[in-house]
Design a protein around this motif. Structure first.
Motif, PDB file in Angstrom:
ATOM      1  N   ALA A  59       0.568  -1.415   0.023  1.00 55.97           N
ATOM      2  CA  ALA A  59       0.544   0.432   0.293  1.00 55.97           C
ATOM      3  C   ALA A  59       0.857   1.267  -0.466  1.00 55.97           C
ATOM      4  N   GLY A  60       1.999   0.930   0.516  1.00 60.71           N
ATOM      5  CA  GLY A  60       2.624   2.496   1.210  1.00 60.71           C
ATOM      6  C   GLY A  60       3.413   2.588  -0.241  1.00 60.71           C
ATOM      7  N   CYS A  61       4.590   1.343  -1.101  1.00 62.53           N
ATOM      8  CA  CYS A  61       4.789   1.530  -1.828  1.00 62.53           C
ATOM      9  C   CYS A  61       4.244   2.101  -3.746  1.00 62.53           C
ATOM     10  N   PHE A  62       2.283   1.357  -3.624  1.00 61.43           N
ATOM     11  CA  PHE A  62       2.367   1.913  -4.608  1.00 61.43           C
ATOM     12  C   PHE A  62       1.328   3.421  -4.411  1.00 61.43           C
ATOM     13  N   THR A  63       0.788   3.630  -2.898  1.00 57.93           N
ATOM     14  CA  THR A  63       0.960   4.882  -3.045  1.00 57.93           C
ATOM     15  C   THR A  63       1.776   6.579  -3.258  1.00 57.93           C
ATOM     16  N   MET A  64       2.889   5.901  -2.973  1.00 54.51           N
ATOM     17  CA  MET A  64       4.161   6.328  -3.315  1.00 54.51           C
ATOM     18  C   MET A  64       4.212   7.249  -4.811  1.00 54.51           C
ATOM     19  N   ALA A  65       4.181   5.368  -5.226  1.00 58.89           N
ATOM     20  CA  ALA A  65       4.475   5.382  -6.834  1.00 58.89           C
ATOM     21  C   ALA A  65       3.613   6.100  -8.133  1.00 58.89           C
ATOM     22  N   LEU A  66       2.247   5.832  -7.451  1.00 58.07           N
ATOM     23  CA  LEU A  66       0.549   6.998  -8.167  1.00 58.07           C
ATOM     24  C   LEU A  66       1.022   8.103  -8.235  1.00 58.07           C
ATOM     25  N   SER A  67       1.527   8.582  -6.598  1.00 54.36           N
ATOM     26  CA  SER A  67       1.903  10.766  -6.532  1.00 54.36           C
ATOM     27  C   SER A  67       3.028  10.571  -7.774  1.00 54.36           C
ATOM     28  N   GLY A  68       3.853   9.518  -7.870  1.00 55.16           N
ATOM     29  CA  GLY A  68       5.210  10.180  -8.991  1.00 55.16           C
ATOM     30  C   GLY A  68       4.680   9.879 -10.032  1.00 55.16           C
ATOM     31  N   GLN A  69       3.202   9.025 -10.517  1.00 52.95           N
ATOM     32  CA  GLN A  69       3.140   9.176 -11.731  1.00 52.95           C
ATOM     33  C   GLN A  69       2.053  10.101 -12.212  1.00 52.95           C
ATOM     34  N   LEU A  70       1.404  10.940 -11.047  1.00 55.04           N
ATOM     35  CA  LEU A  70       0.497  11.936 -11.400  1.00 55.04           C
ATOM     36  C   LEU A  70       1.325  12.977 -11.305  1.00 55.04           C
ATOM     37  N   GLY A  71       2.228  13.099 -10.910  1.00 54.25           N
ATOM     38  CA  GLY A  71       3.122  13.853 -10.771  1.00 54.25           C
ATOM     39  C   GLY A  71       4.079  14.251 -12.557  1.00 54.25           C
ATOM     40  N   ASN A  72       4.062  12.704 -12.912  1.00 54.62           N
ATOM     41  CA  ASN A  72       4.958  13.332 -14.533  1.00 54.62           C
ATOM     42  C   ASN A  72       3.779  13.760 -14.851  1.00 54.62           C
ATOM     43  N   ALA A  73       2.044  13.479 -15.046  1.00 53.44           N
ATOM     44  CA  ALA A  73       1.505  14.116 -16.405  1.00 53.44           C
ATOM     45  C   ALA A  73       1.285  15.543 -15.769  1.00 53.44           C
ATOM     46  N   GLY A  74       1.641  16.599 -14.377  1.00 52.12           N
ATOM     47  CA  GLY A  74       1.246  17.547 -14.146  1.00 52.12           C
ATOM     48  C   GLY A  74      -0.273  17.615 -13.038  1.00 52.12           C
ATOM     49  N   LEU A  75       0.129  16.637 -12.334  1.00 49.10           N
ATOM     50  CA  LEU A  75      -1.284  16.619 -11.633  1.00 49.10           C
ATOM     51  C   LEU A  75      -0.356  16.326  -9.876  1.00 49.10           C
ATOM     52  N   VAL A  76      -0.909  17.176  -9.077  1.00 48.67           N
ATOM     53  CA  VAL A  76      -0.475  16.748  -8.073  1.00 48.67           C
ATOM     54  C   VAL A  76      -1.696  16.386  -6.473  1.00 48.67           C
ATOM     55  N   PRO A  77      -1.826  15.356  -6.449  1.00 45.29           N
ATOM     56  CA  PRO A  77      -3.028  15.011  -5.720  1.00 45.29           C
ATOM     57  C   PRO A  77      -3.413  16.031  -4.041  1.00 45.29           C
ATOM     58  N   ASP A  78      -4.080  16.168  -3.711  1.00 46.60           N
ATOM     59  CA  ASP A  78      -4.798  15.981  -2.593  1.00 46.60           C
ATOM     60  C   ASP A  78      -4.775  15.313  -1.458  1.00 46.60           C
ATOM     61  N   LYS A  79      -5.310  14.586  -2.046  1.00 47.53           N
ATOM     62  CA  LYS A  79      -4.626  12.768  -0.939  1.00 47.53           C
ATOM     63  C   LYS A  79      -5.206  11.397  -2.186  1.00 47.53           C
ATOM     64  N   LEU A  80      -4.239  10.224  -1.379  1.00 49.92           N
ATOM     65  CA  LEU A  80      -4.426   9.631  -2.322  1.00 49.92           C
ATOM     66  C   LEU A  80      -4.451   8.491  -0.999  1.00 49.92           C
ATOM     67  N   ASP A 100      -8.139  14.491 -15.698  1.00 53.54           N
ATOM     68  CA  ASP A 100      -9.557  13.442 -16.282  1.00 53.54           C
ATOM     69  C   ASP A 100      -9.823  11.638 -15.460  1.00 53.54           C
ATOM     70  N   GLN A 101     -10.639  11.220 -16.218  1.00 56.50           N
ATOM     71  CA  GLN A 101     -10.461   9.414 -15.565  1.00 56.50           C
ATOM     72  C   GLN A 101      -9.228   9.091 -16.833  1.00 56.50           C
ATOM     73  N   ALA A 102      -9.263   9.572 -17.368  1.00 52.79           N
ATOM     74  CA  ALA A 102      -7.874   8.783 -18.145  1.00 52.79           C
ATOM     75  C   ALA A 102      -6.627   8.973 -17.934  1.00 52.79           C
ATOM     76  N   ALA A 103      -6.479  10.201 -17.726  1.00 52.24           N
ATOM     77  CA  ALA A 103      -5.433  10.494 -16.694  1.00 52.24           C
ATOM     78  C   ALA A 103      -5.275   9.767 -15.572  1.00 52.24           C
ATOM     79  N   TRP A 104      -7.039   9.454 -14.581  1.00 55.39           N
ATOM     80  CA  TRP A 104      -6.433   8.484 -12.915  1.00 55.39           C
ATOM     81  C   TRP A 104      -6.100   7.335 -13.886  1.00 55.39           C
ATOM     82  N   ASP A 105      -6.661   6.175 -14.361  1.00 50.70           N
ATOM     83  CA  ASP A 105      -6.441   5.485 -15.286  1.00 50.70           C
ATOM     84  C   ASP A 105      -5.522   5.349 -15.923  1.00 50.70           C
ATOM     85  N   LYS A 106      -4.634   6.089 -16.404  1.00 49.24           N
ATOM     86  CA  LYS A 106      -2.987   5.576 -16.307  1.00 49.24           C
ATOM     87  C   LYS A 106      -2.241   5.798 -16.002  1.00 49.24           C
ATOM     88  N   ALA A 107      -2.610   6.156 -14.641  1.00 47.55           N
ATOM     89  CA  ALA A 107      -1.411   6.862 -13.609  1.00 47.55           C
ATOM     90  C   ALA A 107      -1.911   5.866 -12.733  1.00 47.55           C
TER      91      ALA A 107
END
Length: 141
Positions: free
Chosen positions: A55-76, A108-115
């Motif tokens: 869970a910890g590793c995946f959540t950090m990786a997801l934050s990184g994937q979102l960042g690569n798409a120019g997105l910053v999560p409020d909460k994961l 959007d959903q496409a960016a979320w799914d890709k990340a």
């Protein structure tokens, strides 16, 4: 880079007891036993620790994937559920399911799914585990 965890066990399988520790001190002689693994005893177990690590590793990786798409999560938030079944070969982790919820402005959903898919396949713990990993990923609006 190397990280260490250690275990000490005393006694037989069913009545013995053990402790697990990490170099960071987050776990320090944390109790585990047959009852914490196969029943509902107080303490931890290896499968629970794998779930937390994933869970910890995946959540950090997801934050990184979102960042690569120019997105910053409020909460994961991620919950990893490890399925531990007795099969012909003996007790085996047969599945890990990730429940993921994210609040990500401008996603959007496409960016979320890709990340989420990128994090699922790219997280080091996902790559380490030789099991079926499933996931439900929800984007909150």
């Amino acid at each position: 880079m190397k990280r260490k965890g250690s275990a000490v066990w005393q006694g037989d399988l069913k009545t013995g007891k053990g402790t697990v520790s990490t170099d960071s001190g987050v776990l320090s002689q944390t109790q585990y036993s047959f009852s914490t693994r196969f029943e509902n005893g107080a303490g931890t177990n290896p499968e629970e620790l794998i779930a937390a690590a994933h869970a910890g590793c995946f959540t950090m990786a997801l934050s990184g994937q979102l960042g690569n798409a120019g997105l910053v999560p409020d909460k994961l938030e991620t919950t990893a559920t490890v399925t531990f079944d007795k099969v012909d070969a003996g007790w085996t982790v047969t599945n890990i399911h990730l429940d993921v919820t994210g609040k990500v402005p401008k996603a959007d959903q496409a960016a979320w799914d890709k990340a989420t898919q990128g994090a699922k396949t790219g997280c080091p713990i996902s790559r380490l585990l030789n099991t079926n990993i499933t996931m439900d990923a929800k984007l909150e609006r």
